[in-house]
Design a protein around this motif. Structure first.
Motif, PDB file in Angstrom:
ATOM      1  N   VAL A 108      11.916   6.311  -4.055  1.00  0.00           N
ATOM      2  CA  VAL A 108      10.801   5.209  -3.476  1.00  0.00           C
ATOM      3  C   VAL A 108       9.771   6.011  -3.368  1.00  0.00           C
ATOM      4  CG1 VAL A 108      10.921   3.701  -1.227  1.00  0.00           C
ATOM      5  CG2 VAL A 108      13.203   4.566  -1.900  1.00  0.00           C
ATOM      6  N   LEU A 109       9.141   7.056  -2.827  1.00  0.00           N
ATOM      7  CA  LEU A 109       7.920   7.751  -2.821  1.00  0.00           C
ATOM      8  C   LEU A 109       7.520   7.477  -3.670  1.00  0.00           C
ATOM      9  CD1 LEU A 109       7.371  10.903  -1.668  1.00  0.00           C
ATOM     10  CD2 LEU A 109       6.111  10.482  -3.452  1.00  0.00           C
ATOM     11  N   LEU A 110       8.140   7.779  -5.213  1.00  0.00           N
ATOM     12  CA  LEU A 110       7.508   7.668  -6.645  1.00  0.00           C
ATOM     13  C   LEU A 110       7.296   6.062  -7.149  1.00  0.00           C
ATOM     14  CD1 LEU A 110       9.392   9.906  -8.711  1.00  0.00           C
ATOM     15  CD2 LEU A 110       6.762  10.129  -8.092  1.00  0.00           C
ATOM     16  N   LEU A 111       8.159   5.172  -6.072  1.00  0.00           N
ATOM     17  CA  LEU A 111       7.760   3.740  -6.477  1.00  0.00           C
ATOM     18  C   LEU A 111       6.592   3.219  -5.672  1.00  0.00           C
ATOM     19  CD1 LEU A 111       8.195   0.577  -7.438  1.00  0.00           C
ATOM     20  CD2 LEU A 111       9.799   0.166  -5.316  1.00  0.00           C
ATOM     21  N   SER A 112       6.975   3.888  -4.146  1.00  0.00           N
ATOM     22  CA  SER A 112       5.259   3.821  -3.980  1.00  0.00           C
ATOM     23  C   SER A 112       3.916   4.280  -3.642  1.00  0.00           C
ATOM     24  CB  SER A 112       5.726   4.699  -2.629  1.00  0.00           C
ATOM     25  OG  SER A 112       6.286   4.147  -1.699  1.00  0.00           O
ATOM     26  N   LEU A 113       4.042   5.712  -4.886  1.00  0.00           N
ATOM     27  CA  LEU A 113       2.372   5.710  -5.642  1.00  0.00           C
ATOM     28  C   LEU A 113       2.311   4.767  -7.079  1.00  0.00           C
ATOM     29  CD1 LEU A 113       3.475   9.513  -5.674  1.00  0.00           C
ATOM     30  CD2 LEU A 113       1.589   8.544  -4.513  1.00  0.00           C
ATOM     31  N   LEU A 114       3.066   4.343  -7.211  1.00  0.00           N
ATOM     32  CA  LEU A 114       3.357   3.377  -8.501  1.00  0.00           C
ATOM     33  C   LEU A 114       1.964   1.822  -7.955  1.00  0.00           C
ATOM     34  CD1 LEU A 114       5.905   3.299 -10.272  1.00  0.00           C
ATOM     35  CD2 LEU A 114       3.852   3.892 -11.653  1.00  0.00           C
ATOM     36  N   PHE A 115       2.536   1.619  -6.872  1.00  0.00           N
ATOM     37  CA  PHE A 115       1.950   0.208  -5.893  1.00  0.00           C
ATOM     38  C   PHE A 115       0.098   0.646  -6.002  1.00  0.00           C
ATOM     39  CE2 PHE A 115       6.344  -1.537  -5.253  1.00  0.00           C
ATOM     40  CZ  PHE A 115       5.969  -2.784  -5.406  1.00  0.00           C
ATOM     41  N   LEU A 116       0.114   1.961  -5.322  1.00  0.00           N
ATOM     42  CA  LEU A 116      -1.159   2.474  -5.346  1.00  0.00           C
ATOM     43  C   LEU A 116      -1.436   2.386  -6.413  1.00  0.00           C
ATOM     44  CD1 LEU A 116      -1.751   5.480  -3.108  1.00  0.00           C
ATOM     45  CD2 LEU A 116      -3.204   5.656  -5.256  1.00  0.00           C
ATOM     46  N   ILE A 117      -1.389   2.741  -7.703  1.00  0.00           N
ATOM     47  CA  ILE A 117      -2.379   3.277  -8.890  1.00  0.00           C
ATOM     48  C   ILE A 117      -2.429   1.233  -9.434  1.00  0.00           C
ATOM     49  CG2 ILE A 117      -1.900   4.229 -11.475  1.00  0.00           C
ATOM     50  CD1 ILE A 117       0.417   5.984 -10.068  1.00  0.00           C
ATOM     51  N   ALA A 118      -1.466   0.996  -8.640  1.00  0.00           N
ATOM     52  CA  ALA A 118      -1.639  -0.667  -9.697  1.00  0.00           C
ATOM     53  C   ALA A 118      -2.495  -1.488  -8.291  1.00  0.00           C
ATOM     54  CB  ALA A 118      -0.459  -1.234  -9.189  1.00  0.00           C
ATOM     55  N   GLY A 119      -2.808  -1.038  -7.310  1.00  0.00           N
ATOM     56  CA  GLY A 119      -3.402  -1.207  -6.403  1.00  0.00           C
ATOM     57  C   GLY A 119      -5.262  -1.401  -6.916  1.00  0.00           C
ATOM     58  N   SER A 120      -5.477   0.705  -7.501  1.00  0.00           N
ATOM     59  CA  SER A 120      -6.733   0.858  -7.549  1.00  0.00           C
ATOM     60  C   SER A 120      -7.090  -0.019  -8.213  1.00  0.00           C
ATOM     61  CB  SER A 120      -6.127   1.884  -7.860  1.00  0.00           C
ATOM     62  OG  SER A 120      -6.174   2.693  -6.239  1.00  0.00           O
ATOM     63  N   VAL A 121      -5.980  -0.064 -10.000  1.00  0.00           N
ATOM     64  CA  VAL A 121      -6.536  -0.945 -10.948  1.00  0.00           C
ATOM     65  C   VAL A 121      -7.032  -1.881 -10.782  1.00  0.00           C
ATOM     66  CG1 VAL A 121      -6.268  -1.239 -13.207  1.00  0.00           C
ATOM     67  CG2 VAL A 121      -5.389   0.734 -12.501  1.00  0.00           C
ATOM     68  N   VAL A 122      -6.458  -2.736 -10.352  1.00  0.00           N
ATOM     69  CA  VAL A 122      -6.755  -4.880  -9.613  1.00  0.00           C
ATOM     70  C   VAL A 122      -8.285  -4.078  -8.750  1.00  0.00           C
ATOM     71  CG1 VAL A 122      -6.221  -6.295  -7.690  1.00  0.00           C
ATOM     72  CG2 VAL A 122      -4.476  -4.855  -9.070  1.00  0.00           C
ATOM     73  N   CYS A 123      -8.172  -3.565  -7.869  1.00  0.00           N
ATOM     74  CA  CYS A 123      -9.692  -3.021  -6.860  1.00  0.00           C
ATOM     75  C   CYS A 123     -11.343  -2.645  -7.588  1.00  0.00           C
ATOM     76  CB  CYS A 123      -9.686  -2.041  -6.232  1.00  0.00           C
ATOM     77  SG  CYS A 123      -8.466  -2.511  -4.736  1.00  0.00           S
ATOM     78  N   THR A 124     -10.732  -2.355  -9.065  1.00  0.00           N
ATOM     79  CA  THR A 124     -12.118  -2.285 -10.007  1.00  0.00           C
ATOM     80  C   THR A 124     -12.909  -3.648 -10.226  1.00  0.00           C
ATOM     81  OG1 THR A 124     -10.964  -2.232 -11.984  1.00  0.00           O
ATOM     82  CG2 THR A 124     -11.125  -0.160 -10.740  1.00  0.00           C
ATOM     83  N   ALA A 125     -11.838  -4.804 -10.497  1.00  0.00           N
ATOM     84  CA  ALA A 125     -12.445  -5.724 -10.702  1.00  0.00           C
ATOM     85  C   ALA A 125     -12.725  -7.203  -9.842  1.00  0.00           C
ATOM     86  CB  ALA A 125     -10.811  -6.750 -11.757  1.00  0.00           C
ATOM     87  N   GLY A 126     -12.352  -6.140  -7.992  1.00  0.00           N
ATOM     88  CA  GLY A 126     -12.867  -6.645  -7.084  1.00  0.00           C
ATOM     89  C   GLY A 126     -14.533  -7.337  -6.721  1.00  0.00           C
ATOM     90  N   THR A 127     -15.341  -8.159  -7.810  1.00  0.00           N
ATOM     91  CA  THR A 127     -16.518  -8.499  -7.408  1.00  0.00           C
ATOM     92  C   THR A 127     -15.918 -10.062  -6.320  1.00  0.00           C
ATOM     93  OG1 THR A 127     -16.361  -9.764  -9.298  1.00  0.00           O
ATOM     94  CG2 THR A 127     -17.442  -7.632  -9.373  1.00  0.00           C
ATOM     95  N   HIS A 128     -15.369 -10.621  -5.806  1.00  0.00           N
ATOM     96  CA  HIS A 128     -14.440 -11.802  -5.079  1.00  0.00           C
ATOM     97  C   HIS A 128     -14.177 -10.840  -3.947  1.00  0.00           C
ATOM     98  CE1 HIS A 128     -16.695 -14.493  -7.544  1.00  0.00           C
ATOM     99  NE2 HIS A 128     -16.380 -14.149  -8.558  1.00  0.00           N
ATOM    100  N   LEU A 129     -14.200 -11.414  -2.919  1.00  0.00           N
ATOM    101  CA  LEU A 129     -13.708 -10.753  -2.015  1.00  0.00           C
ATOM    102  C   LEU A 129     -11.991 -10.870  -1.794  1.00  0.00           C
ATOM    103  CD1 LEU A 129     -13.477  -9.092   0.772  1.00  0.00           C
ATOM    104  CD2 LEU A 129     -13.861 -10.994   1.840  1.00  0.00           C
ATOM    105  N   PRO A 130     -11.633 -11.659  -2.560  1.00  0.00           N
ATOM    106  CA  PRO A 130      -9.650 -12.401  -2.592  1.00  0.00           C
ATOM    107  C   PRO A 130      -9.516 -11.405  -3.623  1.00  0.00           C
ATOM    108  CG  PRO A 130     -11.111 -14.344  -2.426  1.00  0.00           C
ATOM    109  CD  PRO A 130     -12.095 -13.127  -2.682  1.00  0.00           C
TER     110      PRO A 130
END
Length: 462
Positions: A75-97
Motif C-alpha cells: 500500500v505504501l508503494l501504491l501511495s507513492l504512485l499517486f504522488l508521482i502521477a499527481g506531480s506529473v499532472v501539476c506540470t500542466a497546471g496553468t489553470h487552477l483546477p
C-alpha cells in the motif's frame, strides 16, 4: 537479518518521508506567484496547499486500513504512485483546477509516513524502534529544510514546472528503493473498507474547510457560510454515530478515544495547526514589499533560506526527542514541545519587524514541532495493539493533516481578509501568530491531561 539491514530499511523509509515532505512544501514559495500563474484570486489559489492536505486526510485512514489488511509495503508503494502521477499532472497546471487536481493526487502520498512507521515497528528490533520512528517523524523537517531552498532556487532561476518534475523523479527513485530493500510486513488484520465512512469524512472536511477559507470574504453570518458550517456539523454527527455502530469502521473511534490515544490525536491536531501556520506565514511575510511598512522584500530564494534553520533543527532534534521519550515518557516530551511552540509564537508576535528575529521565532516554533512529531508516534504505539499500528498511526497523521488543512484555510482567509493596497497587513500576520499560539497552549493543556502511563496494548496473536 544482517546487522546492516535495520539501518538500511530505516534509511530507505526515511527517504520516502523526505520525498513526501518535499512534495508538501515545494508549493509554499510559489504561493505569492500563484495568482499570476493561474489568474485566480489569492484566497482561491491557497487551495493548492489545502487540497493536498484534504486528500491526505481522507486517504490516510483508508490506506492505513488497507495496509493492515493487504500489506503495508504494498500500500505504501501504491501511495507513492499517486504522488508521482499527481506531480506529473501539476506540470500542466496553468489553470487552477488542473493544479488543484494534481495536488489532490499528490496528497494521497501523505499516507506514506504512517505506513512506514508501522513497517519500522514490525521489522526492527524493539531497541531500535523508538529512534527509527523519531527519525521517520522528523522527515517533515528534513524535507522542508531541503525542499524550501531548492524550490525557491528552481522557481527563481528555472521554471516552477521543474519543481513538480523533480518531485516525480524523486518519487520514482524511492519507489524503486523500497521495492528492492524493504520487506513486506507479515502482520495482517483482516477486514473490509468503510466506503460510506470515507464519503462522510470527505463531505465534513470539504464543507468545514470551505466555510473557514471563504467565510471572511462571504461574511461570517452569510447564508453560504452558515449553511456549510451547519452541513459540516450535521455530517460529523452522522459520521460519528455510524462509525460507532459499524463492525469495521474507517476510524475506530473506540480505539481512538482511549485516554492515551485520544490525547495523542488531539495534540496531533493542535500541533499540525501550529506548525503549518509558522511555515505558511513566514514564507509570505518575508517576501512582502517594503511599501507595506513591515515587509522585508526578500527574494524567493532568501525566503526559503529563512526557513532552513528551523527545518534543520526539526530534523536534528529527533534523537533528543527519542531520548526524552525514553527517559521521561512521550507525555513529557509532547508537553515540552507544545510549550516551546507557544514561546516561539510569543517571540513572533512581538518581533516580526527584523529579519533575524523572524528567523529566531520561526526556528523556535520548528524546534517544538520537531520534538512533538518525534514523540507522538511512540505515544500512540503504546496505546494500541500491534495489529492496529498502521490504522492508529493513520488516525494520528489524519488528525495532524486536519490541523494543517484547517491552518492553511484559516491563515489564507485571515491574510486575504485583512489587506491594504492589495497586500496583507502586519495585523493579519500577527493575528495568525496569535491564533497559532493559542492552539499551542491548547496542545500543552491536552498533553498535561494525559495519563502518566498508557494502558498496556493487547498483544498480537499469531
Amino acid at each position: 537479518m544482517n546487522s546492516r539491514t535495520p539501518s538500511l530499511i530505516t534509511a530507505v523509509l526515511a527517504s520516502s518521508g523526505v520525498v513526501v515532505a518535499l512534495m508538501q512544501t515545494i508549493i509554499l514559495p510559489l504561493l505569492p506567484l500563484l495568482p499570476g500563474i493561474t489568474g485566480a484570486p489569492p484566497a482561491d489559489a491557497g487551495w493548492a496547499v489545502t487540497a493536498t492536505l484534504l486528500s491526505g486526510a481522507i486517504c490516510t485512514p483508508l490506506f492505513g486500513r488497507a495496509g493492515d489488511m493487504y500489506g503495508k509495503r504494498r500500500v505504501l508503494l501504491l501511495s507513492l504512485l499517486f504522488l508521482i502521477a499527481g506531480s506529473v499532472v501539476c506540470t500542466a497546471g496553468t489553470h487552477l483546477p488542473a493544479l488543484i487536481a494534481g495536488r489532490l493526487l499528490q496528497g494521497v502520498g501523505l499516507a506514506v509516513t504512517p505506513l512506514a512507521i508501522s513497517i519500522l515497528r514490525d521489522e526492527l528490533p524493539p531497541g531500535r524502534v523508538a529512534s527509527a520512528v523519531a527519525l521517520m517523524s522528523a522527515t517533515i523537517g528534513i524535507g522542508a529544510a531541503v525542499g524550501l531552498p531548492i524550490a525557491a532556487v528552481v522557481v527563481q532561476y528555472a521554471s516552477w514546472r521543474a519543481l513538480f518534475w523533480a518531485c516525480a523523479v524523486a518519487g520514482l527513485a524511492v519507489f524503486a528503493l523500497i521495492r528492492w530493500i524493504v520487506p513486506e510486513s507479515p502482520v495482517r488484520s483482516p477486514g473490509r473498507f468503510d466506503i460510506p465512512g470515507a464519503a462522510g469524512l470527505s463531505a465534513f472536511l470539504v464543507c468545514l474547510l470551505l466555510a473557514i477559507s471563504k467565510g471572511p470574504s462571504w461574511g461570517l453570518t452569510a447564508p453560504p457560510t452558515l449553511g456549510l458550517a451547519a452541513f459540516a456539523l450535521a455530517t460529523l454527527a452522522w459520521w460519528i454515530r455510524r462509525e460507532l455502530r459499524v463492525p469495521e469502521p474507517l476510524v475506530d473511534l473506540r480505539t481512538a478515544t482511549r485516554p492515551a490515544a485520544l490525547v495523542a490525536h488531539l495534540v496531533a491536531l493542535f500541533i499540525g495547526f501550529a506548525f503549518y501556520a509558522n511555515t505558511l506565514a513566514t514564507a509570505q511575510l518575508v517576501q512582502e514589499p517594503a511599501s507595506t511598512g513591515y515587509g522585508l522584500e526578500l527574494s524567493i530564494v532568501a525566503a526559503g533560506l529563512c526557513l532552513l534553520p528551523g527545518g534543520l533543527c526539526l530534523a536534528l532534534l529527533s534523537p533528543v526527542s527519542a531520548r526524552i521519550t525514553d527517559r521521561k515518557g512521550p507525555r513529557t516530551a509532547v508537553a515540552l514541545a507544545s510549550a516551546v511552540i507557544a514561546v516561539g509564537y510569543v517571540v513572533r508576535f512581538f518581533t516580526s519587524h527584523e529579519l533575524w528575529t523572524v528567523i529566531v521565532g520561526a526556528t523556535v516554533v520548528a524546534i517544538g514541532s520537531g520534538l512533538a512529531y518525534s514523540a507522538l508516534p511512540m505515544l500512540i504505539m503504546r496505546a494500541v495493539p500491534v495489529t492496529e499500528t498502521a490504522a492508529a498511526n493513520g488516525q494520528n497523521v489524519l488528525m495532524r493533516m486536519i490541523g494543517q488543512a484547517a491552518s492553511s484555510a484559516a491563515a489564507t482567509a485571515v491574510l486575504a481578509h485583512h489587506t491594504a493596497g492589495g497586500r496583507p497587513t502586519l495585523h493579519a500576520y500577527l493575528l495568525v501568530f496569535l491564533i497559532a499560539a493559542s492552539v499551542a497552549v491548547a496542545a500543552l493543556a491536552t498533553a498535561l491531561a494525559a495519563p502518566r502511563r498508557s494502558p498496556a496494548p493487547v498483544p498480537a496473536t499469531a
